[in-house]
Motif scaffolding. Structure first.
Motif, mmCIF file in Angstrom:
data_model
loop_
_atom_site.group_PDB
_atom_site.id
_atom_site.type_symbol
_atom_site.label_atom_id
_atom_site.label_comp_id
_atom_site.label_asym_id
_atom_site.label_seq_id
_atom_site.Cartn_x
_atom_site.Cartn_y
_atom_site.Cartn_z
ATOM 1 N N GLU B 130 -16.349 78.876 9.946
ATOM 2 C CA GLU B 130 -15.722 77.569 10.172
ATOM 3 C C GLU B 130 -14.292 77.714 10.682
ATOM 4 O OE1 GLU B 130 -17.380 74.834 9.995
ATOM 5 O OE2 GLU B 130 -19.200 75.655 9.120
ATOM 6 N N PHE B 131 -13.565 78.669 10.125
ATOM 7 C CA PHE B 131 -12.210 78.940 10.617
ATOM 8 C C PHE B 131 -11.788 80.353 10.234
ATOM 9 C CE2 PHE B 131 -11.727 76.702 6.569
ATOM 10 C CZ PHE B 131 -10.842 77.495 5.862
ATOM 11 N N VAL B 132 -10.649 80.778 10.808
ATOM 12 C CA VAL B 132 -10.193 82.150 10.613
ATOM 13 C C VAL B 132 -8.831 82.136 9.918
ATOM 14 C CG1 VAL B 132 -9.623 84.327 11.782
ATOM 15 C CG2 VAL B 132 -11.349 82.812 12.757
ATOM 16 N N ILE B 133 -8.648 83.035 8.968
ATOM 17 C CA ILE B 133 -7.322 83.222 8.360
ATOM 18 C C ILE B 133 -6.867 84.630 8.715
ATOM 19 C CG2 ILE B 133 -6.009 83.360 6.211
ATOM 20 C CD1 ILE B 133 -8.026 81.410 4.982
ATOM 21 N N ILE B 134 -5.659 84.742 9.258
ATOM 22 C CA ILE B 134 -5.173 86.066 9.644
ATOM 23 C C ILE B 134 -4.050 86.518 8.724
ATOM 24 C CG2 ILE B 134 -5.875 86.031 12.062
ATOM 25 C CD1 ILE B 134 -3.026 85.148 12.773
ATOM 26 N N ASP B 135 -4.001 87.814 8.508
ATOM 27 C CA ASP B 135 -2.948 88.419 7.676
ATOM 28 C C ASP B 135 -1.704 88.634 8.536
ATOM 29 O OD1 ASP B 135 -1.647 89.642 5.628
ATOM 30 O OD2 ASP B 135 -2.996 91.361 5.457
ATOM 31 N N GLN B 136 -0.569 88.933 7.907
ATOM 32 C CA GLN B 136 0.629 89.246 8.679
ATOM 33 C C GLN B 136 0.427 90.548 9.437
ATOM 34 O OE1 GLN B 136 4.395 89.105 6.717
ATOM 35 N NE2 GLN B 136 4.339 86.895 6.561
ATOM 36 N N GLY B 137 1.087 90.641 10.578
ATOM 37 C CA GLY B 137 0.922 91.820 11.427
ATOM 38 C C GLY B 137 -0.009 91.536 12.592
ATOM 39 N N ILE B 138 -0.700 90.395 12.532
ATOM 40 C CA ILE B 138 -1.576 90.007 13.646
ATOM 41 C C ILE B 138 -0.904 88.850 14.368
ATOM 42 C CG2 ILE B 138 -3.825 89.081 14.304
ATOM 43 C CD1 ILE B 138 -4.965 90.302 11.742
ATOM 44 N N ARG B 139 -0.803 88.981 15.682
ATOM 45 C CA ARG B 139 -0.187 87.896 16.456
ATOM 46 C C ARG B 139 -1.176 86.741 16.556
ATOM 47 N NH1 ARG B 139 0.664 88.592 21.600
ATOM 48 N NH2 ARG B 139 -0.524 90.522 21.753
ATOM 49 N N MET B 140 -0.647 85.552 16.306
ATOM 50 C CA MET B 140 -1.474 84.355 16.336
ATOM 51 C C MET B 140 -2.157 84.186 17.696
ATOM 52 S SD MET B 140 -2.539 81.797 14.626
ATOM 53 C CE MET B 140 -1.838 80.664 13.478
ATOM 54 N N GLU B 141 -1.387 84.429 18.780
ATOM 55 C CA GLU B 141 -1.911 84.205 20.143
ATOM 56 C C GLU B 141 -3.089 85.135 20.431
ATOM 57 O OE1 GLU B 141 1.568 85.381 19.973
ATOM 58 O OE2 GLU B 141 1.920 83.361 19.218
ATOM 59 N N GLU B 142 -3.004 86.352 19.866
ATOM 60 C CA GLU B 142 -4.044 87.346 20.102
ATOM 61 C C GLU B 142 -5.405 86.835 19.631
ATOM 62 O OE1 GLU B 142 -4.802 92.035 18.961
ATOM 63 O OE2 GLU B 142 -3.088 90.989 18.125
ATOM 64 N N VAL B 143 -5.392 86.091 18.512
ATOM 65 C CA VAL B 143 -6.646 85.609 17.941
ATOM 66 C C VAL B 143 -7.033 84.262 18.544
ATOM 67 C CG1 VAL B 143 -7.837 85.099 15.786
ATOM 68 C CG2 VAL B 143 -6.063 86.828 15.819
ATOM 69 N N THR B 144 -6.041 83.364 18.658
ATOM 70 C CA THR B 144 -6.361 82.013 19.154
ATOM 71 C C THR B 144 -6.898 82.045 20.585
ATOM 72 O OG1 THR B 144 -4.042 81.764 19.718
ATOM 73 C CG2 THR B 144 -4.765 80.714 17.699
ATOM 74 N N SER B 145 -6.463 83.051 21.365
ATOM 75 C CA SER B 145 -6.934 83.113 22.746
ATOM 76 C C SER B 145 -8.426 83.462 22.826
ATOM 77 C CB SER B 145 -6.120 84.146 23.523
ATOM 78 O OG SER B 145 -6.292 85.409 22.937
ATOM 79 N N MET B 146 -8.968 84.067 21.778
ATOM 80 C CA MET B 146 -10.366 84.512 21.816
ATOM 81 C C MET B 146 -11.264 83.720 20.849
ATOM 82 S SD MET B 146 -10.244 87.177 23.901
ATOM 83 C CE MET B 146 -11.308 88.568 23.623
#
Lengths: 348, 284
Positions: B130-146
């Protein structure tokens, strides 16, 4: 051309005192530069001259220490995502042209009215720029402090960004799009000031903040790239004439690279207005120091007849006030840094 | 990216066994929606785990936790991969322990490669993320773009995360933790670059006459002082960086919202224009 100049230059012998002094001044200067993007260099030239280093060697060695220091600071702040490399390089290249214009202007003054007039011109520019720009920066910092650290994009910058004049350039990190015609004057003024008083950042950083519209964090970080480009060009020129004393450069770098790292770390802890606050404080105190230097030049021009002993004392006071300005700046940075760190720990 | 040759590291998707020896994916779980929790660190931050568990409990979702090794070919003789695998074991055990306390189902997988691609692949293969939670150290744009689903990050302070990680370490087998190796690396760099810097300074100051003769010759010899200071800036710059880092003086991890983000939000909000087109009117 470099041959004849090289023959008359005397490089000083280094004592333990002068080594300690240079490392210490380098550290404090580096700390301030890492934090506000520039500002450490103006003390170093007179500091070296006070040790008996000839003026040209002091200027050349100062220039030679500036660009590696700026490089290290820029790399560190790039890791924090604060540097807009494209903006820095474009501004740096035009600032280099500004330096040449500044040198030509000063040479013209020197040829026409002599060395005293040239010194008076430098002091006049020093006082004018520092008082006017320093007051603006300080006022803005105090307003932001009262508002609890909230800052908004300056009105002038917003209006300038709306003007669509070819060629328009986008800057990703600074998050702005602006016509190159507004970048060029700021860059030229930065270079001209660097050629006149050795610290272009006193125009460069406020120009980036209030005219271009970058945040103070991005402006101070990008100024390090500008300083690197300008410093590299200047160093190649001075080294071509064999004026760089590498021993002095290495000693200053020994302290300043510790300082520049700490200053860059400091920017990640403090609120944005602190950069303006430190910059405004240093600029206004340094402006005061130059008031004490003016009577000497007026005497040389036979415009006044102040007692020579008083002139010597005033010149010393002038240098001491400059050192005081740098120390005050460094103290504010260190106190803010360690206070913010302990607060962060306490909150966590 | 599948990396089957790595020891102690799950080849691709590996469901962890729970204490009873069953897979943590329960029979009825397939029908459940998932929250995808992604980290690139060996130890997933506990605030991220807690947040994911709280939300999953509230929404009655299951959690799919993914540890991503982004540097599988790091040239250290497999040391990093071994540490990452060990850290992942610890972290997944802790996550499972926390989730069991709230009766939330957790599935673990270890992946290698680019975060964005992994999230995209998982979202398409799992279907019910349903949605993704990312930990620190991961760039938001890197995930949102895909990612085809919303992505959230959890803001927490480093010391808070550090303080929370100390109370539970059930699978510590004596391996050095990844955070510890980072500190050690700084100390090691401090000595290496400090030594190199000291050597360079000693070379210059022990032969000042020769050095000064060549470096002040001018002309094309102008490149010499520039080369020397650039070397110093590299060596001494790395030394000073490691020095402050080894002393624990590093940049703040609490990120203030960037001006860029704020402006982006402004532009993302669609402006609702008043519809002024003529309307058909019915008059009785």
């Amino acid at each position: 051309m470099h041959g004849p100049i090289n023959e008359v230059i005397q490089f000083i012998d280094l004592s333990a005192y002068s080594i300690m002094f240079l490392v210490l001044v380098g550290f404090v200067g580096g700390l301030v530069s890492g934090f506000i993007g520039s500002g450490g260099a103006f003390v170093l030239t007179p500091a070296m001259m006070s040790l008996g280093v000839p003026g040209t060697v002091a200027v050349a060695s100062n220039m030679c220490h500036k660009f590696p220091k700026a490089l290290v600071g820029a790399v560190k702040r790039y890791k924090y995502g604060q540097v807009d490399i494209k903006l820095g390089i474009i501004m740096g290249l035009f600032a280099e042209i500004g330096v040449q214009i500044g040198v030509m202007l000063q040479k013209h003054i020197l040829d026409t009215w002599g060395p005293a007039a040239s010194n008076l011109y430098v002091s006049f520019i020093f006082v004018c720029v520092l008082v006017i720009v320093g007051s603006i920066v300080m006022r803005d910092a105090l307003t932001a402090k009262k508002a609890g650290g909230a800052t908004s994009e300056p009105l002038l910058a917003r209006r300038i960004q709306k003007i669509q004049l070819w060629p328009m350039i986008s800057f990703k990190t600074a998050n702005l799009r602006i016509s190159m015609w507004f970048l060029v004057p700021v860059a030229l003024a930065t270079g001209m000031l660097a050629a006149t008083i050795a610290v272009g950042g006193f125009i460069g950083v406020p120009g980036l903040m209030y005219i271009i519209g970058a945040t103070s964090i991005v402006a101070s970080a990008t100024e390090l790239v500008i300083a690197f480009v300008m410093g590299l060009g200047g160093t190649l020129l001075w080294a071509y004439y064999g004026m760089v004393d590498i021993r002095l450069v290495l000693l200053i770098l020994g302290g300043s690279l510790f300082g520049v790292q700490l200053g860059a770390i400091g920017t990640t802890y403090v609120k944005e207005y602190m950069i303006k606050y430190v910059m405004g404080t240093i600029m206004l105190i340094v402006a005061v120091s130059r008031f004490f230097a003016i009577p000497k030049y007026l005497n040389n021009l036979n415009l006044t007849s102040v007692d020579p002993d008083s002139v010597v004392i005033m010149t010393r006071i002038s240098f001491s006030v400059m050192c005081f300005a740098l120390l005050i700046g460094a103290t504010i940075i260190l106190v803010s840094l360690f206070r913010a760190r302990s607060l962060e720990k306490a909150v966590a | 990216m599948v990396q089957p040759l790595l020891e102690n590291f799950p080849a691709n998707r590996t469901t962890q066994l729970d204490r009873e020896g069953n897979t943590s994916a329960a029979p009825g779980m397939k029908k459940k929606s998932f929250i995808l929790v992604v980290t690139r660190n060996g130890h997933m931050a506990e605030p991220v785990m807690d947040y994911a568990i709280t939300v999953a409990d509230r929404l009655k979702y299951a959690i799919l936790a993914v540890h991503t090794n982004t540097l599988p070919f790091f040239r250290d003789g497999g040391e990093r991969n071994r540490l990452f695998a060990a850290a992942m074991q610890e972290s997944s055990a802790l996550f499972r322990q926390k989730a069991e306390a709230r009766d939330v189902q957790v599935e673990h997988t270890g992946e290698t490669g680019k975060i964005g691609k992994i999230v995209k692949r998982l979202c398409h293969t799992e279907k019910r993320i349903e949605f993704v939670i990312i930990d620190q150290g991961i760039r938001m744009e890197e995930v949102t773009s895909m990612a085809p689903v919303p992505v959230f990050s959890v803001i927490y302070t480093r010391s808070k995360a550090g303080a929370m990680t100390t109370h539970s370490n059930p699978m510590n087998t004596g391996d050095s933790r990844m955070s510890t190796t980072s500190r050690k690396r700084h100390v090691k760099n401090c000595f290496v670059f400090g030594g190199l810097t000291a050597g360079l300074y000693a070379a210059v100051f022990s032969h000042p006459d020769i050095i000064m003769t060549y470096l002040t010759k001018g002309g094309f010899y102008a490149l010499l002082p520039v080369a020397v200071v650039l070397t110093v800036s590299y060596m001494h710059g790395n030394f000073t960086n490691s020095f402050w880092a080894a002393l624990g003086i590093e940049g703040s991890n609490v990120k203030a919202p960037k001006q860029a983000d704020v402006r982006q939000e402004k532009t993302d909000v669609p402006t609702v224009k008043k519809d002024t087109r003529p309307r058909a009117q019915v008059s009785a």
